[in-house]
Enzyme design. Structure first.
Site, PDB file in Angstrom:
ATOM      1  N   SER A   1      66.273 -27.328 -77.092  1.00 58.53           N
ATOM      2  CA  SER A   1      66.845 -26.072 -77.569  1.00 58.53           C
ATOM      3  C   SER A   1      68.109 -26.257 -78.405  1.00 58.53           C
ATOM      4  O   SER A   1      68.522 -25.341 -79.110  1.00 58.53           O
ATOM      5  CB  SER A   1      67.157 -25.146 -76.388  1.00 58.53           C
ATOM      6  OG  SER A   1      68.230 -25.650 -75.620  1.00 58.53           O
ATOM      7  N   LYS A  43      74.549 -24.422 -74.665  1.00 60.28           N
ATOM      8  CA  LYS A  43      74.361 -23.607 -75.866  1.00 60.28           C
ATOM      9  C   LYS A  43      75.638 -23.659 -76.703  1.00 60.28           C
ATOM     10  O   LYS A  43      76.671 -24.156 -76.283  1.00 60.28           O
ATOM     11  CB  LYS A  43      74.050 -22.144 -75.510  1.00 60.28           C
ATOM     12  CG  LYS A  43      72.831 -21.928 -74.615  1.00 60.28           C
ATOM     13  CD  LYS A  43      71.533 -22.304 -75.295  1.00 60.28           C
ATOM     14  CE  LYS A  43      70.347 -22.100 -74.335  1.00 60.28           C
ATOM     15  NZ  LYS A  43      69.090 -22.642 -74.898  1.00 60.28           N
TER      16      LYS A  43
END
Length: 256
Positions: free
Chosen positions: A70, A141
């Site tokens: 990701s 993230k």
């Protein structure tokens, strides 16, 4: 009568004789004790070393195994990153562009009240040493919006706008756009809007708009900032920063 000679003879006769059964047993016991001592020292040193590493990872720098793609190309599957847990101490807070590790409990995942505490502790200890994948509640993230920011997707050129300023995200995975799904949000104070660099493969704040918290991550849930790559050897070094948000002004001074 020579009593001293008699006592000396008696004392010598009380010692185990070489070749006797008692002497052989005595030698074996001494040998076993001598063999155990080095292992005891090794065991104590191992326990002490592991304890020191756990304390270090709990308060200073924690290894973190990247389990998914990701955050590609910035972070790859199998990378071991080093999370700086002191980055946001003494009043400092995450900034736009920072890559952070956070606990998504209550925002990205629901609280699991039935979790086994012992299993959770063992898994947490292994992940703290970088030997296992992180718990399912931990995520990595990039911070895109901080408290008070308005984040909009997207402008005519497919870019995010933060406080009215378009952001050129050069770190995105080749071929990805800023987001396939449009959104227009204002980040509440003391929370973060986070997104993965591989937008087409990242489950991030966009996917949790309907969840409790609206996809926002409380600042208090941030574990630390990813500052270094520790593995593989070819990638060891500091994590490269980004100037993508340099032109973004504070929310009260937004324009456009």
């Amino acid at each position: 009568m020579d009593t001293q000679a008699e006592h000396s003879e008696r004392d010598r006769s009380s010692e185990p004789r070489a070749g006797s059964e008692e002497g052989s047993r005595f030698s074996r016991v001494r040998g076993a004790v001598a063999a155990v001592r080095p292992w005891r020292r090794i065991l104590v040193a191992g326990v002490a070393g592991t304890t020191a590493l756990l304390l270090f990872s709990a308060f200073v720098v924690q290894p973190f195994l990247i389990p998914s793609g990701s955050m590609e190309p910035t972070l790859r599957v199998g990378d071991r990153v080093l999370v700086n847990k002191l980055a946001y101490r003494s009043g400092a807070e995450p900034r736009r562009g920072d890559v952070v590790v956070f606990d998504g409990t209550g925002s990205f995942v629901r609280e699991d009240l039935d979790a086994n505490p012992l299993a959770a502790f063992a898994r947490g200890a292994a992940s703290s040493l970088g030997l296992a994948e992180p718990p399912d509640t931990d995520f990595v993230k990039r911070v895109v919006g901080v408290g008070g920011d308005r984040v909009v997707c997207c402008d005519a050129r497919g870019r995010l706008r933060v406080n009215g300023v378009p952001v050129d995200e050069t770190y995105l995975h080749p071929g990805d756009t800023a987001s396939e799904a449009p959104f227009d949000i204002v980040v509440p104070q003391n929370t973060l809007w986070v997104m993965g660099d591989h937008r087409s493969r990242s489950s991030d704040s966009r996917d949790h708009l309907g969840s409790p918290g609206g996809g926002m991550v409380p600042v208090e849930r941030v574990v630390g900032r990813v500052d270094w790559l520790g593995w593989p050897p070819a990638r060891i070094g500091g994590l490269e920063g980004t100037g993508a948000f340099d032109g973004v002004r504070a929310p009260g001074r937004a324009h456009g």
